[in-house]
Design a protein around this motif. Sequence first.
Motif, PDB file in Angstrom:
ATOM      1  N   PRO A 189      32.039  -0.788  -3.742  1.00  0.00           N
ATOM      2  CA  PRO A 189      32.136  -2.082  -3.109  1.00  0.00           C
ATOM      3  C   PRO A 189      33.265  -2.919  -3.705  1.00  0.00           C
ATOM      4  N   GLY A 190      33.633  -4.173  -2.768  1.00  0.00           N
ATOM      5  CA  GLY A 190      34.293  -5.086  -3.069  1.00  0.00           C
ATOM      6  C   GLY A 190      33.621  -6.196  -3.880  1.00  0.00           C
ATOM      7  N   HIS A 191      34.493  -6.995  -4.526  1.00  0.00           N
ATOM      8  CA  HIS A 191      33.975  -8.122  -5.199  1.00  0.00           C
ATOM      9  C   HIS A 191      34.724  -9.596  -4.606  1.00  0.00           C
ATOM     10  N   GLU A 192      34.038 -10.355  -4.689  1.00  0.00           N
ATOM     11  CA  GLU A 192      34.702 -11.695  -4.544  1.00  0.00           C
ATOM     12  C   GLU A 192      34.108 -12.972  -5.249  1.00  0.00           C
ATOM     13  N   ASP A 193      35.093 -13.426  -5.928  1.00  0.00           N
ATOM     14  CA  ASP A 193      34.668 -14.485  -6.999  1.00  0.00           C
ATOM     15  C   ASP A 193      34.412 -15.469  -6.027  1.00  0.00           C
ATOM     16  N   TYR A 194      33.056 -15.646  -5.399  1.00  0.00           N
ATOM     17  CA  TYR A 194      32.680 -16.691  -4.216  1.00  0.00           C
ATOM     18  C   TYR A 194      32.172 -18.130  -5.040  1.00  0.00           C
ATOM     19  N   TYR A 195      31.646 -17.752  -6.262  1.00  0.00           N
ATOM     20  CA  TYR A 195      30.910 -19.071  -6.675  1.00  0.00           C
ATOM     21  C   TYR A 195      31.622 -19.512  -7.759  1.00  0.00           C
ATOM     22  N   GLY A 201      39.632 -12.147  -4.384  1.00  0.00           N
ATOM     23  CA  GLY A 201      38.839 -10.764  -4.164  1.00  0.00           C
ATOM     24  C   GLY A 201      39.596  -9.912  -4.877  1.00  0.00           C
ATOM     25  N   LEU A 202      38.731  -8.797  -5.361  1.00  0.00           N
ATOM     26  CA  LEU A 202      39.137  -7.617  -6.258  1.00  0.00           C
ATOM     27  C   LEU A 202      38.185  -6.609  -6.422  1.00  0.00           C
ATOM     28  N   VAL A 203      38.804  -5.537  -7.094  1.00  0.00           N
ATOM     29  CA  VAL A 203      37.956  -4.167  -7.087  1.00  0.00           C
ATOM     30  C   VAL A 203      38.321  -3.239  -5.858  1.00  0.00           C
ATOM     31  N   ASN A 204      37.980  -3.803  -4.665  1.00  0.00           N
ATOM     32  CA  ASN A 204      38.246  -2.777  -3.609  1.00  0.00           C
ATOM     33  C   ASN A 204      38.085  -3.870  -2.077  1.00  0.00           C
ATOM     34  N   ALA A 205      38.654  -3.491  -1.236  1.00  0.00           N
ATOM     35  CA  ALA A 205      38.486  -4.014   0.000  1.00  0.00           C
ATOM     36  C   ALA A 205      36.821  -4.144   0.349  1.00  0.00           C
ATOM     37  N   LYS A 206      36.552  -5.276   1.148  1.00  0.00           N
ATOM     38  CA  LYS A 206      35.280  -5.242   1.642  1.00  0.00           C
ATOM     39  C   LYS A 206      34.898  -4.417   2.710  1.00  0.00           C
ATOM     40  N   LEU A 207      35.735  -4.249   3.623  1.00  0.00           N
ATOM     41  CA  LEU A 207      35.433  -3.485   4.865  1.00  0.00           C
ATOM     42  C   LEU A 207      36.557  -2.192   5.263  1.00  0.00           C
ATOM     43  N   GLN A 208      35.970  -1.204   5.771  1.00  0.00           N
ATOM     44  CA  GLN A 208      36.886  -0.108   6.548  1.00  0.00           C
ATOM     45  C   GLN A 208      36.920  -0.518   7.993  1.00  0.00           C
ATOM     46  N   ASP A 209      38.053  -0.477   8.771  1.00  0.00           N
ATOM     47  CA  ASP A 209      37.908  -0.745   9.894  1.00  0.00           C
ATOM     48  C   ASP A 209      38.748   0.551  10.596  1.00  0.00           C
ATOM     49  N   LEU A 210      37.881   1.187  11.629  1.00  0.00           N
ATOM     50  CA  LEU A 210      38.488   2.321  12.211  1.00  0.00           C
ATOM     51  C   LEU A 210      38.435   2.064  13.632  1.00  0.00           C
ATOM     52  N   SER A 211      39.506   2.017  14.508  1.00  0.00           N
ATOM     53  CA  SER A 211      39.502   1.485  15.823  1.00  0.00           C
ATOM     54  C   SER A 211      40.513   2.735  16.517  1.00  0.00           C
ATOM     55  N   HIS A 212      39.960   2.947  17.928  1.00  0.00           N
ATOM     56  CA  HIS A 212      40.811   3.895  18.562  1.00  0.00           C
ATOM     57  C   HIS A 212      40.647   3.238  20.145  1.00  0.00           C
ATOM     58  N   ARG A 254      32.772  -0.646   8.577  1.00  0.00           N
ATOM     59  CA  ARG A 254      31.500  -0.542   7.546  1.00  0.00           C
ATOM     60  C   ARG A 254      32.133  -1.012   6.163  1.00  0.00           C
ATOM     61  N   ARG A 255      30.776  -1.767   5.431  1.00  0.00           N
ATOM     62  CA  ARG A 255      31.185  -2.376   4.154  1.00  0.00           C
ATOM     63  C   ARG A 255      31.275  -1.130   3.289  1.00  0.00           C
ATOM     64  N   ASN A 256      32.207  -1.213   2.659  1.00  0.00           N
ATOM     65  CA  ASN A 256      32.397  -0.049   1.503  1.00  0.00           C
ATOM     66  C   ASN A 256      31.460  -0.275   0.518  1.00  0.00           C
ATOM     67  N   GLY A 257      31.095   0.590   0.051  1.00  0.00           N
ATOM     68  CA  GLY A 257      29.796   0.905  -0.767  1.00  0.00           C
ATOM     69  C   GLY A 257      28.461   0.449  -0.154  1.00  0.00           C
ATOM     70  N   GLY A 258      28.297   0.014   1.080  1.00  0.00           N
ATOM     71  CA  GLY A 258      27.186  -0.526   1.695  1.00  0.00           C
ATOM     72  C   GLY A 258      27.064  -1.929   1.334  1.00  0.00           C
ATOM     73  N   GLU A 297      29.227  -5.754   9.443  1.00  0.00           N
ATOM     74  CA  GLU A 297      29.504  -4.421  10.235  1.00  0.00           C
ATOM     75  C   GLU A 297      29.331  -4.178  11.410  1.00  0.00           C
ATOM     76  N   TYR A 298      30.158  -3.341  12.324  1.00  0.00           N
ATOM     77  CA  TYR A 298      30.105  -3.237  13.638  1.00  0.00           C
ATOM     78  C   TYR A 298      30.321  -1.786  14.084  1.00  0.00           C
ATOM     79  N   GLU A 299      29.615  -1.250  14.827  1.00  0.00           N
ATOM     80  CA  GLU A 299      30.038  -0.176  15.450  1.00  0.00           C
ATOM     81  C   GLU A 299      29.899  -0.041  16.869  1.00  0.00           C
ATOM     82  N   VAL A 300      30.843   0.375  17.950  1.00  0.00           N
ATOM     83  CA  VAL A 300      30.658   0.586  19.378  1.00  0.00           C
ATOM     84  C   VAL A 300      31.421   1.633  19.709  1.00  0.00           C
ATOM     85  N   HIS A 301      31.015   2.483  20.788  1.00  0.00           N
ATOM     86  CA  HIS A 301      31.561   3.435  21.474  1.00  0.00           C
ATOM     87  C   HIS A 301      31.487   3.149  22.763  1.00  0.00           C
TER      88      HIS A 301
END
Length: 384
Positions: A189-195, A201-212, A254-258, A297-301
């Motif tokens: 999972p990604g972290h954001e020092d929101y509060y 934003g650190l550790v990892n990206a929030k999302l993975q995007d795959l588009s075709h 998809r959110r990395n790590g869910g 998160e989003y998924e479409v075909h």
Amino acid sequence: IQIGGLGANAEYGGYTGGIINGVTKSGGNELKGGLEVYYQPDSFTSDNTDDTEDEEYKFENYAFSLGGPVLKDKLWFFASAEYWRQVTTPVGAEDTSDRKIPRFLGKLTFQANEKNRIFGMLEYDSVTNDRRGIDALTLPEATRKQEAPGAAFSLNWESILSSSNFLNVKLTGYDGNDDYIPYNGVNTPGHEDYYGYTGLGLVNAKLQDLSHRHLVTGDASWSLFKDGLFGKNDSHSFKFGALYETATTTDIWRRNGGFTYYDDSSLCPGDTEEEQIANYLRDPRCGWYERSTGYGEYEVHAEHEGFTFYAQDSMRLNRLTVNAGLRYTRYNAGWVKGYGNSDVYEVDFVDPRVGFTWDVLGDAKWAVKAHWGRYHSSMYTYLY
């Protein structure tokens, strides 16, 4: 290169602003080429404040082209290649954004006889961007790597049927990806020092995007030129055409790590804000956090097919030119088999176009123009 906009003939559709129509070189009976080099190292870019001394900016662009005969008067080739790279450090960022784009194009033109010509073209490019999205509030490990290869092709047949009319048949297409990959895997999972103090934003990206994206279009048109149809002084340029397109769209976000952690660095150990931030950066788990799942998160075909028919005439009568045309388009769209109903969206529309140009004095220096028409954008998945 031809640039058009509102006021275009009925053969142009799938836009509501402007169009660009380009014709690539085809080569000829003489071997000719070109080389272009643009280079701007970081030392060529000055700093206008002390805060930008560590920021990097460099740019390079190399392009080469070559065209000539394979068989003189019969078969010609044209090829080009380009390498484009830009490295920048956004203000306050800890590292650079490194963007590279190689491009390749090849074209063959075959003159079958006096009245028939066939040409084919293939183009490939690939965008690679390391640390896409880095800035003062996004650490390098929380950025993503963009990988976006794509290829386009065109096959075209032109036939002169007589001195007053000709035929054009085209098959064109595109296939490509645009993926944004996290550096620390899809299970972290990604972290954001929101509060807290930093907003980082650190550790990892929030999302993975795959588009075709995949698109194939067949297009046929017939052009006819006729003089004196209604009288001695009128001339006409008729054009009739039909177009079919089929396309698919795939997006998986998809959110990395869910999930993503939204942290509060002010709750980390330390007597001062600086100590709390330092401890948070060493181990963000010290900050109280909320966890976001699913959001974003989003998924479409998806898939669609379209049919278009058009007819137009450009009539010239002395100093007056009148353009009139009609365009009909129908789309059917839905989801790829296994992902939903394949027929959820159906729409058709008629787009009339009419306009005139009047050469006021007959010297091509003063003109009065008017146009009325209806335009629709291309097909987009978000519409349904």
